[in-house]
Design an enzyme around this catalytic site. Structure first.
Site, mmCIF file in Angstrom:
data_model
loop_
_atom_site.group_PDB
_atom_site.id
_atom_site.type_symbol
_atom_site.label_atom_id
_atom_site.label_comp_id
_atom_site.label_asym_id
_atom_site.label_seq_id
_atom_site.Cartn_x
_atom_site.Cartn_y
_atom_site.Cartn_z
ATOM 1 N N ARG A 105 0.838 -1.194 0.000
ATOM 2 C CA ARG A 105 0.000 0.000 0.000
ATOM 3 C C ARG A 105 0.879 1.253 0.000
ATOM 4 N NH1 ARG A 105 -4.678 1.867 4.107
ATOM 5 N NH2 ARG A 105 -2.953 2.100 5.521
ATOM 6 N N THR A 109 -0.834 7.652 -1.428
ATOM 7 C CA THR A 109 -2.094 7.545 -2.192
ATOM 8 C C THR A 109 -3.041 6.525 -1.552
ATOM 9 O OG1 THR A 109 -1.244 5.752 -3.550
ATOM 10 C CG2 THR A 109 -0.827 7.994 -4.341
ATOM 11 N N ASP A 201 -2.996 -9.300 12.760
ATOM 12 C CA ASP A 201 -2.317 -9.366 11.467
ATOM 13 C C ASP A 201 -2.078 -10.832 11.112
ATOM 14 O OD1 ASP A 201 -0.193 -7.413 9.645
ATOM 15 O OD2 ASP A 201 0.044 -9.585 9.615
ATOM 16 N N ASP A 204 1.602 -11.836 10.413
ATOM 17 C CA ASP A 204 2.413 -11.893 11.640
ATOM 18 C C ASP A 204 2.047 -13.106 12.478
ATOM 19 O OD1 ASP A 204 3.818 -9.654 11.022
ATOM 20 O OD2 ASP A 204 2.684 -8.303 12.328
HETATM 21 N N1 URA Z 1 -4.803 -7.688 7.272
HETATM 22 C C1 URA Z 1 -4.629 -8.429 8.393
HETATM 23 O O1 URA Z 1 -3.716 -9.260 8.465
HETATM 24 N N2 URA Z 1 -5.473 -8.242 9.428
HETATM 25 C C2 URA Z 1 -6.483 -7.359 9.386
HETATM 26 O O2 URA Z 1 -7.232 -7.257 10.365
HETATM 27 C C3 URA Z 1 -6.654 -6.589 8.215
HETATM 28 C C4 URA Z 1 -5.797 -6.776 7.175
#
Ligand code: URA
Length: 210
Positions: A105, A109, A201, A204
């Site tokens: 990302r 932008t 995440d 992660d």
């Molecule tokens: N990506 C992720 O890994 N977790 C989220 O909650 C949103 C996007």
């Protein structure tokens, strides 16, 4: 598959997802659960694959037995978290062709920028399943589907573990022809773009990074 959104509410899927959401769940368990859940989701996402028959001989007689038709399947993982979902599906469908799309990302932008794109040939002949565990804003998922369409795919599904309403709406607007299959539709996105209640995440949690 006619619905734009399918929620796989099978008890095994829901139970495993609850374990994955819990903050105490270790990387090891998270990865194992993701692999197990991806097998169950694969079962659902491939439900409407075209079938034909093949003449076979059993120990008792000949018969026309059902087999999957044609060139079958391509899996496209959105890096990196998509790989966790893809690994389990590949155990079930080891002959599938595999592609990868890498997007990040742009912080100014907020638009997805492609850094990797390697897709199988002949996507037009295959059911193409694009996988990413988290459908959050939907921007990178919609961009990944743009790429597979540019590569010729016409029969596409998007498979995720968790979806936010914002992501589902974005996908419906950008790709109304692409059904979305998920284990749960959560409440919302927070100000950082995380799905709430979510599971954090996904990359992660599956790779043990922070
Ligand atoms: N990506 C992720 O890994 N977790 C989220 O909650 C949103 C996007």
């Amino acid at each position: 598959m006619t619905e734009h959104l399918t929620i796989v509410d099978h008890p095994l899927v829901q139970h495993k997802l609850t374990l994955m959401r819990e903050v105490e769940t270790s990387t090891n368990s998270f990865r194992r659960l993701l692999r197990e859940i991806s097998l169950l989701l694969a079962y659902e996402v491939t439900r409407e694959m075209g079938m034909t028959t093949k003449r076979i001989t059993t120990p008792l007689c000949e018969m026309d037995a059902p087999v999957i038709e044609g060139k079958k399947l391509a899996l496209v993982s959105i890096l990196r978290a998509g790989n966790g979902l893809m690994d389990g599906i590949l155990e079930l469908i080891p002959a599938a062709r595999v592609g990868f799309v890498g997007l990040y990302r742009d912080e100014e932008t907020l638009k997805p920028v492609q850094y990797y794109n390697k897709l199988p040939d002949n996507l037009g002949d295959r059911l193409t399943i694009v996988v990413d565990p988290m459908l959050a804003t939907g921007n990178s998922s919609a961009a990944a589907i743009d790429l597979v369409k540019e590569a010729g795919a016409t029969n596409i599904r998007f498979l995720c573990l968790l979806a936010a309403p914002e992501g589902v709406a974005r996908m419906k607007e950008a790709h109304p022809d692409v059904p979305v299959i998920t284990a749960a539709l959560d409440e919302k996105l927070n100000e950082k773009g995380y799905i709430v209640p979510g599971l954090g995440d996904a990359g992660d949690r599956m790779f043990g990074t922070k």
